[in-house]
Design an enzyme around this catalytic site. Structure first.
Site, PDB file in Angstrom:
ATOM      1  CG  LEU D 222      -1.794   1.231   1.409  1.00 26.21           C
ATOM      2  CD1 LEU D 222      -2.795   1.355   0.288  1.00 26.21           C
ATOM      3  CD2 LEU D 222      -2.484   1.194   2.754  1.00 26.21           C
ATOM      4  CG  ASP D 223      -0.571   4.553   0.091  1.00 26.24           C
ATOM      5  OD1 ASP D 223      -1.204   4.436  -0.969  1.00 26.24           O
ATOM      6  OD2 ASP D 223      -1.109   4.859   1.172  1.00 26.24           O
TER       7      ASP D 223
END
Lengths: 278, 278, 278, 278
Positions: D222-223
């Site tokens: 994530l990210d």
């Protein structure tokens, strides 16, 4: 509970903040935000006061008027009324598009009454957003006759502001005088550099390392009106004049939208050839 | 005519601006600049008022105290007294150098009482500017013993602020507690990204396109204190971690000097874990 | 293993990159970094090639010369020789101070041979860093006589570049012609806005929202030489002209140091009235 | 005359530039722009060569393949084919709107094949531009079932890239694996600060003085995918979390459009968890 904004613009005097805020207090108006500024070089006082409460406009403004010195301007703006603008364009869509999109999604709290173009290229885009587009060609018309047609259309809408979103014709003093302090323009350079035509080509010729854009109120002096906002973007030797034109679009639209947003929120005082933004 | 700054930090209440500015008016003090801010999420009011006139501090502050609600802080700062700082360093010279230069030419209105280093590398630079340098090596010392030596030196100078100009050791809660809200640090990243050691190497590993620096007050939580100023610089894939270190120097020194300047001008209110800058 | 930089500047032709890199390959020189650029508007080719290996300069350059078209410039720079500069100043210290500090700590790899001032205000600062300061007052001298004294001093040091670090006098064509493409100036505006004297005061009068600085090579046209670097800083209505002067200092010194750094690393090609930075 | 782009990504070796440019020369292909980069920390070579001429793709690539070391990737991109994207959205319109507008006026040379939303709020806006909108509600569906519906739609369009223009759901590894290095996301913070949900609220809590946005390729972390572009905007204590959300929109849309533009022009090499942009 209503929310209104008191705008004060007057010669500086001792105790002005005290007097104005006392009157707000006496009228049981709560100060939500307050900003003031004194230009000590000219002795001018500016104040923007966001108020919340039950307003009796008449008695409140009577008190304010008594407190202010001679030569004062004050205005009490009702924030519940959405402001109305007319946008003027030529062929380029990026500034118009940004304002249309921001009005559509509420980022700009504004009613776009109409778009006027001296070309019809942007009619289709405008009409996608259910906004009337007026095509007023300048072909075969004297400048004044052309402007008079535009003036008639604008006056029919009674706009608060007129936005030149890449309108590529110079306006006559007659036109400007009809809408004093109401016309906002985006100039595609970092003023006062590159006044006039084809500023990106001038910038490219000069070999600059930064390009910019300037939003300003329109006065009779070309590109000389009070500046509201400016921003820039770094470029380098690999940019052709056309690359600069393209790279400048995001700066232009952001500067124009930002300037318009501040004007719509009654944050911008015009003062001589400058702006005070509170 | 003297110039003083009234700083007010208190729970918000109706009429506060009116009350404070009335008192200034009554004492015939002219308001040169005034800024105020209300944090509506917590109901806290902040005001910074630059005043000019003949001050009777005692009666003026008595009036102010009566006007303010319980739990208020207020301070009347005499701008004619130059503030005193102690600077702590390790080996890197750019932040120290910038502050020395700005104090030398008056860009920063500050008295650098002394520089303390846990290495002696910056002694020669400091002494060029006729400022005492204290070398307090941490070699062979427990952390607390080392810090106690530094504390003794600092307390001898009674500084208004302590500036960590690339001091590369983590301070203990004991040290921090001795100088509450007085210690300003420059962290070489855009906090809260890259907390802790070797932030440029972390940034390089992550492949960021922008690096930054953060000036903040020091609290017991590493790199978590109230942020005063931040700035950034674009980088690209051609930058090694060492190139980022080098490119970051100008950002670091500018951010630290700017933060220090605002603190010295009494523009910075600390409030919870944030700053309000008026 | 040595490291040298091959700089090529010539009319564009098919196969140039292939020819040059082939010669490097044939001479067993490893390409560490390579950048090239073709200006398609004029058909000029630029290439900067950092090489590592055992150099036979004579045979290598003979091969290069044979490969390049007529009208080519090429240069093989030995990176082990530190470049020498002479700095010219008047009274303001921030640009000089930044260069002194960066040369001191190695951020700029440069030998500051001397500082020349038409005032003596910066003598003490210069001498702190054990660098000779020459005070050459212009008082009571014809412009040419004054410049001739300065020229004599400069020529005694045989500098690679002359840095005008806020030297506040306009140089004559005679002076400029003595040091073609060698003189670097910092102008305290975002050129071409506010050419000439007191640009911050001009900017304040105009009510700009951004100020800037420009580093450029000096030619005979005032403030019109090839631009090396520019940067800007946002300002607002609260800035007096003096505040702009102060705020501009960090921009000026950073732009000048950055431009100088790129020149010292042989990254800057001058070409017509522009620069190509590889 | 055609224009194609040769992309080379391989282990570094002596003479690579010479070999590749020789082959271009031999095939009488003119080099319009050329950029190369060697990551010396890993010994990887990247080169982007814009070529003009009469192409025999087969023999040209055969020559190239023989010249490159084992483990090389190369690609010859035909610039006359417009790239196709599918855009995924939730409720916020600013990033979608900017891409729609730029595709409409040609600022982005891209074919928007379709927009997919997990809400139907942006259907009307999309359809103004005569682009199909697919509403795929996640209500009452397992995550995988929902994603499978989206995958089916996407695969029907065979897009070059998938743009997450404020798509507010985390994608599963299964989804990401279907479109390796094809998914571009805009994250509304300056990564790696404020990973995860409600970054502006996190930023407000932390009291930052700058907010930012990051465009990156999507990977399973994530990210954490390779960053393509980042930009920032200064904020201050007067900004509420909602003000930051609003102020961030212009940064988000500009960063996403800019990243997309560079990807569409084949300037972005993904390499480990980083990008090289030539």
């Amino acid at each position: 509970m209503e929310r209104k904004i008191l705008l004060t613009d007057c010669p500086d005097a001792q105790g002005l903040i005290a007097k104005i805020t006392n009157i707000c207090y006496k009228h049981q108006l709560n100060i939500i935000h307050n900003n003031e500024y004194v230009d000590h070089s000219t002795g001018q006082f500016f104040m923007r006061t966001e108020l919340e409460g039950i307003f009796n406009d008449e008695t409140f403004l009577m008190d304010i008027d008594q407190a202010l010195p001679a030569g004062s301007h004050r205005n009490l703006v009702d924030t519940s009324r959405r402001k109305r603008v007319v946008i003027m364009v030529t062929k380029e869509s990026h500034c118009l598009g940004d304002i249309l999109m921001k009005a559509y999604d509420g980022s700009l709290d504004v009613d776009i009454a109409a778009v006027i173009g001296n070309h019809d290229k942007l009619a289709a885009l405008t009409e996608k957003f259910d906004i009337p587009f007026h095509f007023v060609s300048h072909e075969g018309l004297e400048r004044e006759a052309h402007e008079n047609q535009i003036i008639d259309i604008i006056e029919g809408y009674e706009p608060d502001h007129i936005v030149l979103a890449k309108f590529m014709r110079v306006l006559t003093p007659n036109f400007v005088a009809r809408f004093p302090r109401k016309i906002i323009n985006i100039h595609h350079s970092f003023l006062p550099a590159f006044i006039g035509a084809r500023p990106y080509h001038q910038a490219w010729e000069r070999g600059v390392k930064i390009i910019g854009a300037t939003a300003h109120f329109v006065t009779n002096d070309l590109d000389e009106g009070p500046i509201i906002d400016q921003n820039v973007k770094h470029v380098d030797h690999t940019f052709s004049a056309e690359d600069m034109v393209k790279a400048g679009r995001d700066v232009e639209k952001t500067v124009l939208s930002n300037a318009l947003s501040q004007v719509l929120e009654d944050k911008v005082f015009v003062y001589g050839n400058k702006t005070v933004i509170l």
